[in-house]
Design a protein around this motif. Sequence first.
Motif, mmCIF file in Angstrom:
data_model
loop_
_atom_site.group_PDB
_atom_site.id
_atom_site.type_symbol
_atom_site.label_atom_id
_atom_site.label_comp_id
_atom_site.label_asym_id
_atom_site.label_seq_id
_atom_site.Cartn_x
_atom_site.Cartn_y
_atom_site.Cartn_z
ATOM 1 N N GLU A 48 0.824 -1.217 0.000
ATOM 2 C CA GLU A 48 0.000 0.000 0.000
ATOM 3 C C GLU A 48 0.863 1.275 0.000
ATOM 4 O O GLU A 48 0.451 2.315 -0.507
ATOM 5 N N VAL A 49 2.069 1.163 0.561
ATOM 6 C CA VAL A 49 2.937 2.352 0.673
ATOM 7 C C VAL A 49 3.709 2.561 -0.636
ATOM 8 O O VAL A 49 4.473 1.708 -1.061
ATOM 9 N N LEU A 50 3.504 3.710 -1.263
ATOM 10 C CA LEU A 50 4.221 4.016 -2.510
ATOM 11 C C LEU A 50 5.278 5.103 -2.316
ATOM 12 O O LEU A 50 6.065 5.377 -3.213
ATOM 13 N N GLY A 51 5.259 5.731 -1.142
ATOM 14 C CA GLY A 51 6.254 6.759 -0.860
ATOM 15 C C GLY A 51 6.191 7.146 0.607
ATOM 16 O O GLY A 51 5.199 6.851 1.292
ATOM 17 N N VAL A 52 7.262 7.777 1.085
ATOM 18 C CA VAL A 52 7.362 8.114 2.509
ATOM 19 C C VAL A 52 7.709 9.591 2.657
ATOM 20 O O VAL A 52 8.558 10.107 1.913
ATOM 21 N N ILE A 53 7.031 10.260 3.579
ATOM 22 C CA ILE A 53 7.403 11.645 3.922
ATOM 23 C C ILE A 53 7.924 11.630 5.357
ATOM 24 O O ILE A 53 7.226 11.196 6.280
ATOM 25 N N LEU A 54 9.167 12.081 5.506
ATOM 26 C CA LEU A 54 9.835 12.047 6.807
ATOM 27 C C LEU A 54 10.040 13.476 7.295
ATOM 28 O O LEU A 54 10.593 14.314 6.567
ATOM 29 N N THR A 55 9.588 13.757 8.518
ATOM 30 C CA THR A 55 9.763 15.109 9.050
ATOM 31 C C THR A 55 9.997 15.046 10.554
ATOM 32 O O THR A 55 10.060 13.960 11.139
ATOM 33 N N GLY A 56 10.145 16.228 11.173
ATOM 34 C CA GLY A 56 10.353 16.286 12.618
ATOM 35 C C GLY A 56 9.194 16.995 13.294
ATOM 36 O O GLY A 56 8.537 17.852 12.672
ATOM 37 N N ILE A 105 12.138 19.113 5.547
ATOM 38 C CA ILE A 105 13.064 19.674 6.546
ATOM 39 C C ILE A 105 12.419 20.921 7.150
ATOM 40 O O ILE A 105 12.458 22.009 6.580
ATOM 41 N N ASN A 106 11.848 20.748 8.330
ATOM 42 C CA ASN A 106 10.995 21.781 8.939
ATOM 43 C C ASN A 106 11.754 22.696 9.900
ATOM 44 O O ASN A 106 11.124 23.504 10.591
ATOM 45 N N GLY A 107 13.065 22.571 9.980
ATOM 46 C CA GLY A 107 13.836 23.409 10.900
ATOM 47 C C GLY A 107 15.289 22.931 10.868
ATOM 48 O O GLY A 107 15.771 22.481 9.822
ATOM 49 N N GLN A 186 7.065 27.193 5.573
ATOM 50 C CA GLN A 186 6.866 26.076 6.532
ATOM 51 C C GLN A 186 5.480 25.419 6.378
ATOM 52 O O GLN A 186 5.365 24.192 6.345
ATOM 53 N N ALA A 187 4.444 26.263 6.222
ATOM 54 C CA ALA A 187 3.075 25.738 6.182
ATOM 55 C C ALA A 187 2.816 24.873 4.945
ATOM 56 O O ALA A 187 1.889 24.065 4.939
ATOM 57 N N ASP A 188 3.639 25.031 3.910
ATOM 58 C CA ASP A 188 3.397 24.293 2.656
ATOM 59 C C ASP A 188 4.304 23.074 2.500
ATOM 60 O O ASP A 188 4.302 22.417 1.448
ATOM 61 N N LEU A 189 5.082 22.790 3.541
ATOM 62 C CA LEU A 189 6.128 21.769 3.421
ATOM 63 C C LEU A 189 5.570 20.392 3.052
ATOM 64 O O LEU A 189 6.004 19.767 2.079
ATOM 65 N N VAL A 190 4.611 19.925 3.817
ATOM 66 C CA VAL A 190 4.077 18.579 3.568
ATOM 67 C C VAL A 190 3.311 18.554 2.246
ATOM 68 O O VAL A 190 3.402 17.593 1.473
ATOM 69 N N ALA A 191 2.597 19.649 1.966
ATOM 70 C CA ALA A 191 1.848 19.712 0.696
ATOM 71 C C ALA A 191 2.799 19.603 -0.493
ATOM 72 O O ALA A 191 2.478 18.944 -1.492
ATOM 73 N N ILE A 196 4.869 16.190 -4.999
ATOM 74 C CA ILE A 196 5.900 15.429 -5.722
ATOM 75 C C ILE A 196 5.517 13.947 -5.764
ATOM 76 O O ILE A 196 5.556 13.297 -6.814
ATOM 77 N N LEU A 197 5.093 13.423 -4.622
ATOM 78 C CA LEU A 197 4.734 11.997 -4.588
ATOM 79 C C LEU A 197 3.470 11.720 -5.401
ATOM 80 O O LEU A 197 3.276 10.589 -5.866
#
Length: 259
Positions: A48-56, A105-107, A186-191, A196-197
């Motif tokens: 089910e997982v096609l990509g990963v988003i890694l953050t802090g 990369i949020n910080g 910062q607010a648009d980072l995950v979006a 991209i994914l």
Amino acid sequence: MAYQNLITTVKDNILYVTINREKALNALNKDTLTELAEVIVYANETDEVLGVILTGAGEKAFVAGADIKEFSDYTGKQGEELARNGQEKVFNAIENSTKPFVAAINGFALGGGLELAMACHIRIAADQAKMGLPEVTLGLIPGYGGTQRLTQLVGKGKAIELIITANMITAVEAEKIGLVNHIVPQADLVAKAEEILSFVKQRAPLAVAAAMKAVVASVNEPDGYQVEIEAFGKCFETADFKEGVAAFVEKRKPVFVKK
Ligand code: CO8
């Protein structure tokens, strides 16, 4: 998946992983590294997982490095073991994954934190993010692949300057030297990572995996061209290749089945 130091969730074929030690600026202690190793295996093994988003967690740090408090009295042998184990199970495991990992990369991404971001396939930085490899300020050098991956990403001259000065750079400087792919508020980072994914998710998954393997082979294998030739040949044996071509000819969207 229940973790002490990670928050994970899967939505729309994306595995979201947040390193959650905000009070310690998400520093990588042993337990967090163990959990990261587990979540990487989970990502690889879960269709089910096609990509990963890694953050802090939080707005201050992606990861401020390895947990300095934990390794203050290690011996040389222990340090070597820690670096080898971490590289193998976390950092190289991310790079060798057939699913794309995007670092949001949020910080601060410092030391092992920048090394973690560099092991990911794509890096997006918040505009206030700061990056660096400050290990020489502690009498150490990067030990989670930083000397190698920084050199691959930005070239030897910039890599040596960043490592031996231990200076932090801004997101703008990082983008200029090719250390990050994009900068966003910062607010648009995950979006941005999701955007991209969203393209990758529409592509043939076996071809995506083969392409990533061949690109990584350009730096990690003696003959990346040979890896590319073999991976290219194997693509012709997939049902998804036939589907991709048929869909093009029939002027419709392909339906890939990962076969
Ligand atoms: N490890 C442990 N705790 C940390 C770390 C860290 N890397 N970074 C921050 N913290 C903790 C602080 O100790 C502090 O905790 P407390 O409130 O209990 O004192 C809390 O996080 C907040 O940090 P600060 O008060 O320092 O926050 P500031 O805003 O003043 O400063 C900085 C932010 C600039 C990011 C600062 O915290 C800092 O310089 N951190 C350390 C950065 C660093 O040197 N990172 C590299 C570590 S070495 C490394 O990563 C080696 C990788 C290879 C290892 C190979 C195998 C062992």
